[in-house]
Design an enzyme around this catalytic site. Structure first.
Site, PDB file in Angstrom:
ATOM      1  N   ASP A 179       3.287  -4.357   7.586  1.00  0.00           N
ATOM      2  CA  ASP A 179       2.043  -3.598   7.536  1.00  0.00           C
ATOM      3  C   ASP A 179       0.910  -4.603   7.775  1.00  0.00           C
ATOM      4  O   ASP A 179       0.583  -5.401   6.899  1.00  0.00           O
ATOM      5  CB  ASP A 179       1.922  -2.940   6.155  1.00  0.00           C
ATOM      6  CG  ASP A 179       0.598  -2.232   5.957  1.00  0.00           C
ATOM      7  OD1 ASP A 179      -0.277  -2.328   6.850  1.00  0.00           O
ATOM      8  OD2 ASP A 179       0.429  -1.602   4.903  1.00  0.00           O
ATOM      9  N   CYS A 202      -4.951   2.731  -3.381  1.00  0.00           N
ATOM     10  CA  CYS A 202      -3.684   3.231  -2.801  1.00  0.00           C
ATOM     11  C   CYS A 202      -2.561   2.223  -3.014  1.00  0.00           C
ATOM     12  O   CYS A 202      -1.721   2.003  -2.122  1.00  0.00           O
ATOM     13  CB  CYS A 202      -3.822   3.565  -1.316  1.00  0.00           C
ATOM     14  SG  CYS A 202      -5.042   4.812  -0.976  1.00  0.00           S
ATOM     15  N   GLN A 226      -4.400  -4.973   6.911  1.00  0.00           N
ATOM     16  CA  GLN A 226      -5.448  -5.859   6.376  1.00  0.00           C
ATOM     17  C   GLN A 226      -5.389  -7.249   6.999  1.00  0.00           C
ATOM     18  O   GLN A 226      -6.227  -8.099   6.683  1.00  0.00           O
ATOM     19  CB  GLN A 226      -5.309  -5.984   4.851  1.00  0.00           C
ATOM     20  CG  GLN A 226      -5.544  -4.693   4.090  1.00  0.00           C
ATOM     21  CD  GLN A 226      -7.000  -4.220   4.137  1.00  0.00           C
ATOM     22  OE1 GLN A 226      -7.913  -4.954   4.528  1.00  0.00           O
ATOM     23  NE2 GLN A 226      -7.218  -2.983   3.742  1.00  0.00           N
ATOM     24  N   LYS A 236     -10.109  -0.661  10.674  1.00  0.00           N
ATOM     25  CA  LYS A 236     -10.310  -1.858   9.832  1.00  0.00           C
ATOM     26  C   LYS A 236     -10.608  -3.066  10.709  1.00  0.00           C
ATOM     27  O   LYS A 236     -10.790  -4.181  10.233  1.00  0.00           O
ATOM     28  CB  LYS A 236      -9.063  -2.123   8.992  1.00  0.00           C
ATOM     29  CG  LYS A 236      -8.661  -0.888   8.173  1.00  0.00           C
ATOM     30  CD  LYS A 236      -7.976  -1.251   6.904  1.00  0.00           C
ATOM     31  CE  LYS A 236      -7.311  -0.061   6.275  1.00  0.00           C
ATOM     32  NZ  LYS A 236      -8.073   0.514   5.171  1.00  0.00           N
ATOM     33  N   HIS A 259       0.877  -1.177   0.000  1.00  0.00           N
ATOM     34  CA  HIS A 259       0.000   0.000   0.000  1.00  0.00           C
ATOM     35  C   HIS A 259       0.914   1.226   0.000  1.00  0.00           C
ATOM     36  O   HIS A 259       2.037   1.156   0.500  1.00  0.00           O
ATOM     37  CB  HIS A 259      -0.831  -0.070   1.290  1.00  0.00           C
ATOM     38  CG  HIS A 259      -1.878   0.990   1.455  1.00  0.00           C
ATOM     39  ND1 HIS A 259      -1.585   2.278   1.850  1.00  0.00           N
ATOM     40  CD2 HIS A 259      -3.228   0.944   1.325  1.00  0.00           C
ATOM     41  CE1 HIS A 259      -2.708   2.975   1.949  1.00  0.00           C
ATOM     42  NE2 HIS A 259      -3.726   2.193   1.625  1.00  0.00           N
TER      43      HIS A 259
HETATM   44  N1  PLP Z   1      -1.864  -0.641   4.634  1.00  0.00           N
HETATM   45  C1  PLP Z   1      -2.829  -1.323   4.032  1.00  0.00           C
HETATM   46  C2  PLP Z   1      -2.532  -2.679   3.494  1.00  0.00           C
HETATM   47  C3  PLP Z   1      -4.097  -0.751   3.897  1.00  0.00           C
HETATM   48  O1  PLP Z   1      -5.061  -1.435   3.272  1.00  0.00           O
HETATM   49  C4  PLP Z   1      -4.319   0.534   4.424  1.00  0.00           C
HETATM   50  C5  PLP Z   1      -5.639   1.179   4.262  1.00  0.00           C
HETATM   51  O2  PLP Z   1      -6.341   0.960   3.304  1.00  0.00           O
HETATM   52  C6  PLP Z   1      -3.269   1.193   5.070  1.00  0.00           C
HETATM   53  C7  PLP Z   1      -2.054   0.575   5.157  1.00  0.00           C
HETATM   54  C8  PLP Z   1      -3.437   2.549   5.635  1.00  0.00           C
HETATM   55  O3  PLP Z   1      -4.295   2.532   6.728  1.00  0.00           O
HETATM   56  P1  PLP Z   1      -4.793   3.893   7.385  1.00  0.00           P
HETATM   57  O4  PLP Z   1      -5.340   4.731   6.264  1.00  0.00           O
HETATM   58  O5  PLP Z   1      -5.829   3.463   8.344  1.00  0.00           O
HETATM   59  O6  PLP Z   1      -3.620   4.530   8.045  1.00  0.00           O
END
Ligand code: PLP
Length: 411
Positions: A205, A369, A208, A231, A128
């Site tokens: 990360d 993203c 998800q 999430k 992401h």
């Molecule tokens: N990493 C992954 C894999 C995501 O799907 C997301 C959000 O869609 C993020 C990071 C970023 O999360 P946040 O916008 O809650 O900081």
């Protein structure tokens, strides 16, 4: 011995989510967008509301009973995160605004400390933007290079490339536990072991992953693990970073202000130990307590039962969608979680998303993203349905009918 899991009582669970009984464009809402943001059960909404009505004040501020109570609730929530991730100590849990802020913290504090000119940062091809851009900013500042672990057409990382990609100059490896576009569950434990064998630190990360898998950071052995509350059936504005204590202790603070200092004078300021060192200013207290309530909620349902339910839905949806003429599923990894991305010949994903929306079906259309993933598959965008423990097979059927309707409209 095999144990049979008691299935979730989805009809009862759905009553905990007021939004699921509303209509959208005159149709019952079908919420298939939990990868964007999960819905919060009443227990979370009410816990936050109780805090705001009866307990609201600031934390870590003075001797008032009210402030001490709020501090206790806030720190209890941190303990819930610790237990949820299997960390050894609450000192390893830093509150952040979400996964994005957690990853920026690692890049700007740990990254600045360990990455020098000429060094390399290794990222997976399915990250992401939140686990790409902070590293690009750091690489630019330091004169370092970003390298990429490629993936195959099924959306699985090509781990054979690791031995070659990791060099004497590699300092950090960043990998998503679960891809938000492809649903791939990456073998983080194996990746971490291989990186550690070459002296490379690993940043995971988990945004998800935590809603769908039981995570044990000590078993994974990653150096850092980031996630977002929203999430995970919790509110927006809160998330957490797990970091190994030795790292957190060695790392410099990244934001300055109240709460993170031990003493301040014009001559010299000293800092609190971790995690306070990384938590400048007033935190989102209600959100942290709400996240604690969300963890209670999902743990009461059972992460293994949640995973079983979602896997069953994903398999059913995959089977039904795969036979729709002109529809291509992106991400066919052997190990997948809860996300179904697809493109339909002749229909732009945004148009498809709008048609589904008019049918009450909430999905996400776009690049998610993760533009490098779109580039890898030579597409501008996908439509993505994502499943949660409150979704049903009937909802998958409605998704399929809505997609068929869109195809008819575009004929
Ligand atoms: N990493 C992954 C894999 C995501 O799907 C997301 C959000 O869609 C993020 C990071 C970023 O999360 P946040 O916008 O809650 O900081």
């Amino acid at each position: 011995m095999t144990t049979t899991l008691q299935p979730l009582d989805v009809a009862a669970i759905r009553k905990d989510f007021p939004l699921l009984s509303r209509t959208l464009n005159g149709k019952p809402v079908i919420y298939l967008d939990s990868a964007v943001s999960g819905q919060m059960p009443l227990a979370v909404i009410e816990r936050m509301s109780h805090y705001e009505r009866e307990e609201h004040t600031n934390v870590h501020r003075g001797v008032s009973t009210l402030s001490q109570e709020a501090t206790d609730r806030f720190e209890e929530a941190r303990e819930k995160v610790r237990a949820f991730l299997g960390a050894a100590s609450t000192r390893e849990i830093v509150w952040t605004r979400g996964a994005t802020e957690a990853l920026n913290l690692v890049a700007q504090s740990f990254g600045r400390m360990v990455v020098q000119a000429g060094d390399e940062i290794l990222l997976s091809a399915m990250e992401h933007h939140a686990n790409i851009v902070p590293w690009q900013m750091l690489a630019q500042e330091k004169g370092a290079t970003i390298k990429v672990i490629p993936m195959n057409d099924a959306g699985e990382l090509i781990l054979e490339s690791l031995d070659e990609l990791i060099t004497e100059r590699t300092r950090i490896l960043g990998v998503t536990h679960v891809s938000n576009v492809l649903g791939t569950v990456n073998p983080v434990k194996e990746i971490t072991a291989r990186a550690h064998a070459r002296g490379v630190s690993v940043v995971v990360d988990g945004a998800q992953a935590v809603p769908h898998l039981a995570v044990d950071v000590r078993d994974l052995d990653a150096d850092f693990y980031a996630f977002s509350g929203h999430k995970l059936s919790g509110p927006t504005g809160i998330g957490a970073l797990y970091g190994k204590l030795a790292h957190l202790e060695a790392m410099p603070p990244w934001q300055g202000g109240g709460s993170m200092i031990r003493s301040v004078s014009w001559e010299k300021t000293t800092y609190m130990p971790a995690p306070a060192k990384f938590e400048a200013g007033t935190p989102p207290i209600a959100a942290a307590i709400g996240l604690g309530a969300a963890l209670d909620y999902v743990q009461a349902l059972g992460l293994d039962r949640i995973a079983a339910h979602e896997h069953e839905l994903l398999a059913y949806a995959t089977e039904r969608m795969a036979v729709i003429p002109g529809l291509r599923i992106l991400g066919n990894a052997k190990d997948k979680a809860s996300v179904l991305s697809f493109v339909v010949e002749g229909i732009h994903p945004h148009d498809l998303g709008s048609i589904l929306d008019s049918e009450g079906v909430v999905v996400r259309a776009g690049h998610h993203c993760a533009q490098p993933v779109m580039t890898r598959f030579h597409i501008p965008a996908t439509t993505r349905a994502s499943f949660a423990y409150f979704n049903t097979r009937e909802e998958v059927d409605i998704l399929v009918s809505a997609v068929m309707k869109a195809i008819e409209l575009f004929k």
